[in-house]
Design a protein around this motif. Sequence first.
Motif, mmCIF file in Angstrom:
data_model
loop_
_atom_site.group_PDB
_atom_site.id
_atom_site.type_symbol
_atom_site.label_atom_id
_atom_site.label_comp_id
_atom_site.label_asym_id
_atom_site.label_seq_id
_atom_site.Cartn_x
_atom_site.Cartn_y
_atom_site.Cartn_z
ATOM 1 N N TYR A 1 113.903 -19.790 3.948
ATOM 2 C CA TYR A 1 114.152 -20.774 2.899
ATOM 3 C C TYR A 1 115.642 -21.082 2.925
ATOM 4 O O TYR A 1 116.464 -20.177 2.867
ATOM 5 C CB TYR A 1 113.751 -20.166 1.548
ATOM 6 C CG TYR A 1 113.845 -21.105 0.372
ATOM 7 C CD1 TYR A 1 112.710 -21.715 -0.130
ATOM 8 C CD2 TYR A 1 115.064 -21.360 -0.253
ATOM 9 C CE1 TYR A 1 112.779 -22.563 -1.219
ATOM 10 C CE2 TYR A 1 115.138 -22.214 -1.343
ATOM 11 C CZ TYR A 1 114.005 -22.807 -1.820
ATOM 12 O OH TYR A 1 114.074 -23.654 -2.900
ATOM 13 N N ARG A 2 115.973 -22.357 3.052
ATOM 14 C CA ARG A 2 117.378 -22.766 3.063
ATOM 15 C C ARG A 2 117.610 -23.795 1.970
ATOM 16 O O ARG A 2 116.738 -24.606 1.677
ATOM 17 C CB ARG A 2 117.767 -23.399 4.397
ATOM 18 C CG ARG A 2 117.849 -22.427 5.533
ATOM 19 C CD ARG A 2 118.306 -23.068 6.821
ATOM 20 N NE ARG A 2 117.307 -23.997 7.327
ATOM 21 C CZ ARG A 2 117.561 -25.234 7.761
ATOM 22 N NH1 ARG A 2 118.772 -25.714 7.746
ATOM 23 N NH2 ARG A 2 116.594 -26.002 8.205
ATOM 24 N N CYS A 3 118.806 -23.743 1.383
ATOM 25 C CA CYS A 3 119.201 -24.771 0.432
ATOM 26 C C CYS A 3 120.723 -24.889 0.426
ATOM 27 O O CYS A 3 121.417 -23.938 0.775
ATOM 28 C CB CYS A 3 118.676 -24.477 -0.975
ATOM 29 S SG CYS A 3 119.369 -23.010 -1.753
ATOM 30 N N GLN A 4 121.206 -26.042 0.061
ATOM 31 C CA GLN A 4 122.646 -26.267 -0.014
ATOM 32 C C GLN A 4 123.248 -25.305 -1.032
ATOM 33 O O GLN A 4 122.616 -25.007 -2.055
ATOM 34 C CB GLN A 4 122.929 -27.709 -0.439
ATOM 35 C CG GLN A 4 122.446 -28.722 0.580
ATOM 36 C CD GLN A 4 123.562 -29.237 1.433
ATOM 37 O OE1 GLN A 4 124.365 -30.000 0.960
ATOM 38 N NE2 GLN A 4 123.620 -28.812 2.686
ATOM 39 N N VAL A 5 124.468 -24.839 -0.774
ATOM 40 C CA VAL A 5 125.077 -23.849 -1.648
ATOM 41 C C VAL A 5 125.342 -24.396 -3.051
ATOM 42 O O VAL A 5 125.436 -23.619 -4.007
ATOM 43 C CB VAL A 5 126.372 -23.239 -1.059
ATOM 44 C CG1 VAL A 5 126.066 -22.465 0.208
ATOM 45 C CG2 VAL A 5 127.419 -24.293 -0.799
ATOM 46 N N ASP A 6 125.423 -25.703 -3.189
ATOM 47 C CA ASP A 6 125.652 -26.273 -4.529
ATOM 48 C C ASP A 6 124.342 -26.561 -5.273
ATOM 49 O O ASP A 6 124.352 -27.031 -6.404
ATOM 50 C CB ASP A 6 126.520 -27.527 -4.459
ATOM 51 C CG ASP A 6 125.894 -28.664 -3.668
ATOM 52 O OD1 ASP A 6 124.849 -28.455 -3.009
ATOM 53 O OD2 ASP A 6 126.465 -29.767 -3.694
ATOM 54 N N ASN A 7 123.201 -26.250 -4.664
ATOM 55 C CA ASN A 7 121.904 -26.472 -5.303
ATOM 56 C C ASN A 7 121.452 -25.176 -5.963
ATOM 57 O O ASN A 7 120.626 -24.436 -5.435
ATOM 58 C CB ASN A 7 120.880 -26.969 -4.283
ATOM 59 C CG ASN A 7 119.587 -27.416 -4.929
ATOM 60 O OD1 ASN A 7 119.283 -27.056 -6.068
ATOM 61 N ND2 ASN A 7 118.821 -28.206 -4.207
#
Length: 189
Positions: free
Chosen positions: A154-160
């Motif tokens: 699972y990946r997500c932008q650090v600001d999300n």
Amino acid sequence: MTPALADQLDLGSGQGLTEQVLRQKLRDGQVALHGADYVFYFSEAAKRVLLEEAPVHTLRQLTAADEAVFAEFQMAASEQDLDDAYVELDHWLVFGAFEGERLVCAASMYPWEGQKLADMGVLTLASSRGKGHASRVVRAISRHACGLGYQPQYRCQVDNQVSAALAKAAGLSQFGTWEVISPDSAESL
């Protein structure tokens, strides 16, 4: 990074290469990085718990036979949400959560070529958020992928922060932070 790019940036053997020096060489070479992502995974202990869970009756795998319900789901989502999540019915694995007959949350996975890693995206309709659908769908699709011998990622932008919180609520642990070369930069190399 490819060996050709490393040569182009004159990275040599990489000995004594610090993050600061590497970032400067990337800037000098006009190589832009895509925004950093958090990368999450299931630890072995969390995976054992995941594999022992019973299926939830409001969740199921989606197939091509669900084209109409999936199209309705997509029409109810914003363009931005669709772009951010990248959940598609024709991906390798697709699971959905339902409220009655209405699909309100979907997750899809696609395996990395030649690897036993499966990357996922998840999208919950705005009107159905905060009810635990996404966490349950992430766990269901991950359980299925694990059963097939894949490690869910699972990946997500650090600001999300909402997405990062979902990963943690679903039982995933942060593996690290990942930055990749921007597709725009890669095309010009």
